[in-house]
Design an enzyme around this catalytic site. Structure first.
Site, mmCIF file in Angstrom:
data_model
loop_
_atom_site.group_PDB
_atom_site.id
_atom_site.type_symbol
_atom_site.label_atom_id
_atom_site.label_comp_id
_atom_site.label_asym_id
_atom_site.label_seq_id
_atom_site.Cartn_x
_atom_site.Cartn_y
_atom_site.Cartn_z
ATOM 1 N N ALA A 1 0.826 -1.219 0.000
ATOM 2 C CA ALA A 1 0.000 0.000 0.000
ATOM 3 C C ALA A 1 0.860 1.269 0.000
ATOM 4 C CB ALA A 1 -0.901 -0.007 1.240
ATOM 5 N N PRO A 2 0.431 2.322 -0.700
ATOM 6 C CA PRO A 2 -0.830 2.492 -1.425
ATOM 7 C C PRO A 2 -0.840 1.935 -2.850
ATOM 8 C CG PRO A 2 0.408 4.541 -1.471
ATOM 9 C CD PRO A 2 1.226 3.563 -0.649
ATOM 10 N N ASP B 1 -0.828 -9.766 7.316
ATOM 11 C CA ASP B 1 0.543 -9.603 7.789
ATOM 12 C C ASP B 1 1.408 -10.547 6.966
ATOM 13 O OD1 ASP B 1 2.961 -9.773 9.086
ATOM 14 O OD2 ASP B 1 2.097 -9.810 11.102
ATOM 15 N N LYS C 1 4.040 0.852 -6.526
ATOM 16 C CA LYS C 1 4.952 -0.070 -7.227
ATOM 17 C C LYS C 1 4.209 -1.265 -7.790
ATOM 18 C CE LYS C 1 8.522 1.772 -4.391
ATOM 19 N NZ LYS C 1 7.701 2.238 -3.255
ATOM 20 N N CYS D 1 12.825 3.601 1.659
ATOM 21 C CA CYS D 1 13.036 5.022 1.337
ATOM 22 C C CYS D 1 13.777 5.653 2.507
ATOM 23 C CB CYS D 1 11.720 5.724 1.025
ATOM 24 S SG CYS D 1 10.455 5.559 2.277
HETATM 25 C C1 LIG Z 1 6.969 1.825 2.250
HETATM 26 S S1 LIG Z 1 5.314 1.429 2.421
HETATM 27 C C2 LIG Z 1 4.982 0.606 0.899
HETATM 28 C C3 LIG Z 1 4.767 1.494 -0.314
HETATM 29 C C4 LIG Z 1 4.239 0.724 -1.527
HETATM 30 N N1 LIG Z 1 5.061 -0.402 -1.844
HETATM 31 C C5 LIG Z 1 4.065 1.582 -2.763
HETATM 32 O O1 LIG Z 1 4.866 1.538 -3.676
HETATM 33 O O2 LIG Z 1 3.076 2.322 -2.846
HETATM 34 C C6 LIG Z 1 5.377 0.095 3.571
HETATM 35 C C7 LIG Z 1 4.060 -0.627 3.775
HETATM 36 O O3 LIG Z 1 4.318 -1.815 4.525
HETATM 37 C C8 LIG Z 1 3.131 -2.135 5.221
HETATM 38 N N2 LIG Z 1 3.509 -3.178 6.226
HETATM 39 C C9 LIG Z 1 4.221 -3.031 7.357
HETATM 40 N N3 LIG Z 1 4.387 -4.221 7.970
HETATM 41 C C10 LIG Z 1 3.782 -5.157 7.184
HETATM 42 C C11 LIG Z 1 3.601 -6.572 7.286
HETATM 43 N N4 LIG Z 1 4.087 -7.276 8.304
HETATM 44 N N5 LIG Z 1 2.912 -7.195 6.299
HETATM 45 C C12 LIG Z 1 2.389 -6.493 5.259
HETATM 46 N N6 LIG Z 1 2.523 -5.152 5.126
HETATM 47 C C13 LIG Z 1 3.213 -4.488 6.067
HETATM 48 C C14 LIG Z 1 2.685 -0.804 5.755
HETATM 49 O O4 LIG Z 1 1.303 -0.820 6.082
HETATM 50 C C15 LIG Z 1 2.997 0.123 4.577
HETATM 51 O O5 LIG Z 1 1.866 0.307 3.768
#
Ligand SMILES: C[S@@+](CC[C@H](N)C(=O)[O-])C[C@H]1O[C@@H](n2cnc3c(N)ncnc32)[C@H](O)[C@@H]1O
Length: 434
Positions: free
Chosen positions: A251-252, A298, A255, A370
């Site tokens: 999310a969001p 998760d 990528k 990032c």
């Molecule tokens: C850096 S953001 C990702 C941005 C996304 N890849 C994009 O390009 O739009 C990191 C994401 O990891 C999610 N996240 C954190 N721990 C997680 C887990 N254990 N399993 C799945 N998602 C997780 C967060 O909710 C957050 O949306």
């Protein structure tokens, strides 16, 4: 309906209470004509919070006495307006005092007026004092400055300066709908100026930035807003038709969408742990008319989502400090704690160790953040690789895309620093199974 200065002060007070600036600004019920000013004031104030806080302390006779957080916010917004925006001084002071009254601070209006007038009178000497305070001078917390000096002794000053610039508007061309030449033409026809990225074929920079509604083709999915550094991730992933791809922290959905634009025949599973943010993946895919399986889960709890089939690509766009994107999200500097890089590194390692066994032979795992802190990034990928079983380690190769023009290769990946090529700070590493 709230006026701009009230809305900005409320948003700043919300950040001082530990919440995100984006959400705080979005939550303000402000007239649509006043929203751009409210947003600019709140963002500029948080970008310059180091100096605003230091000035507030200099101006107050009893800086350690308890005060309503909104009072601090009103004064710091007013100081920001006086120092960084074009409003004439008398208007900035008078309007800020009026905003304080509207915000339920009538008894403090006299004090606020006196503080701001003193700043206007003694500006030169007060600003000179600020220059002696590293937090005020660099607009970063002390621990952050120290960490950067430790991690990037030669580049720390440039990183701090780049973090304080306003971020440019980078766009990604949806290659299913258009190409660089046709998009450049359409953007020029709309009276805007766009420049291509020297390395990334689908990245265009629009200068000066404009609201997305003014971009030709945005509404029908020809363009997306995405920093060039984030766009580089797809070059590391190189998705191929028919591949099974896991976007583990999706999310969001920037990528995920980009992977599908590059390779619409890929079978993509997009996971995220945050239900509200999962909805944003769905919205983004809808706007771009792309298809993926989207799930709230998760990624570390395999039982809850994995069907046992391996993946050809695994993208871990890991939760991180965000220390590379503070020019877009200046609140990050003040909301993070010194212990965060280490704590987030542990979470990132857990994601890597949990998801690595799901990679098919010949597959590639991409780890990206990032961030610019070494405890994440190089620290994490080195520890991951070093701790793999000997047999698996023998099968590793470290793949790197050709033609990368930014230049901070590390033993296990690539670090882009904020401002390199006018990009955000990002780290990329790829680990392949032979
Ligand atoms: C850096 S953001 C990702 C941005 C996304 N890849 C994009 O390009 O739009 C990191 C994401 O990891 C999610 N996240 C954190 N721990 C997680 C887990 N254990 N399993 C799945 N998602 C997780 C967060 O909710 C957050 O949306």
């Amino acid at each position: 309906m709230t006026h701009a200065r009230q809305a900005a002060a409320r948003a700043v007070a919300t950040v001082l209470n530990g919440h995100s600036l984006d959400q705080a600004v979005a939550a303000q019920a402000v007239d649509s004509r006043q929203r751009p000013f409210a947003q600019a004031l709140a963002y500029t104030c948080i970008r310059h919070l180091g100096s605003a806080r230091a000035l507030l302390r200099m101006l107050l006779s009893h800086p350690d006495r308890e005060r309503p957080p909104l009072l601090d916010a009103v004064v710091m917004c007013a100081l920001t307006e006086l120092r960084h925006m074009a409003t004439p001084s008398h208007a900035a002071v008078a309007e800020s005092v009026a905003a304080a009254r509207e915000l339920g601070l009538p008894r403090q209006a006299g004090l606020i007026n006196a503080l701001l007038r003193r700043y206007v009178r003694e500006r030169e000497s007060l600003d000179a004092k600020l220059a002696l305070d590293p937090v005020a001078r660099s607009e970063h917390p002390q621990w952050w400055i120290k960490q950067l000096e430790q991690d990037w002794p030669e580049q720390a000053g440039a990183i701090l300066r780049a973090n304080d610039q306003r971020a440019p508007l980078w766009l990604r061309i949806n290659t299913q709908r258009g190409n660089r030449a046709s998009m450049l033409e359409r953007i020029a026809e709309a009276g805007l100026v766009a420049k291509p990225h020297p390395e990334l074929a689908d990245a265009l920079r629009v200068d000066p930035p404009v609201p997305v509604e003014q971009l030709p083709g945005f509404a029908n999915g020809m363009l997306s807003v995405q920093d060039a550094a984030a766009q580089r991730v797809v070059e590391w992933a190189q998705p191929q038709a028919g591949q099974r791809i896991l976007a583990a922290c999706a999310a969001p959905g920037g990528k995920t969408a980009q992977l599908l634009e590059r390779c619409p025949d890929a079978e993509v599973l997009a996971l995220d742990i945050d239900a509200e943010r999962v909805q944003r993946i769905e919205e983004n895919l809808r706007r771009l008319d792309l298809k993926a399986q989207v799930r709230c889960a998760d990624a570390c709890k395999l039982d809850s989502w994995w069907d046992g089939e391996p993946f050809d690509r695994i993208l871990i766009d890991a939760p991180c400090t965000g220390s590379g994107v503070t020019r877009r999200h200046p609140d990050i500097k003040w909301l993070r704690r010194a212990s965060d890089p280490q704590q987030l590194a542990q979470i990132q390692l857990r994601l890597l160790h949990t998801l690595w066994p799901l990679l098919a032979p010949g597959g590639r795992l991409i780890y990206t953040t990032c961030s610019v802190f070494r405890a994440e990034n190089q620290g994490v990928i080195t520890e991951f690789v070093d701790n793999l079983e000997a047999a698996e380690r023998a099968q590793l190769s470290h793949w790197r895309p050709e033609g990368t023009v930014v230049n901070a290769w590390m033993p296990h990946g690539l670090q882009v620093l904020p401002g390199d090529n006018d990009e955000d700070g990002f780290f990329y590493a790829a680990v392949e199974r032979a």
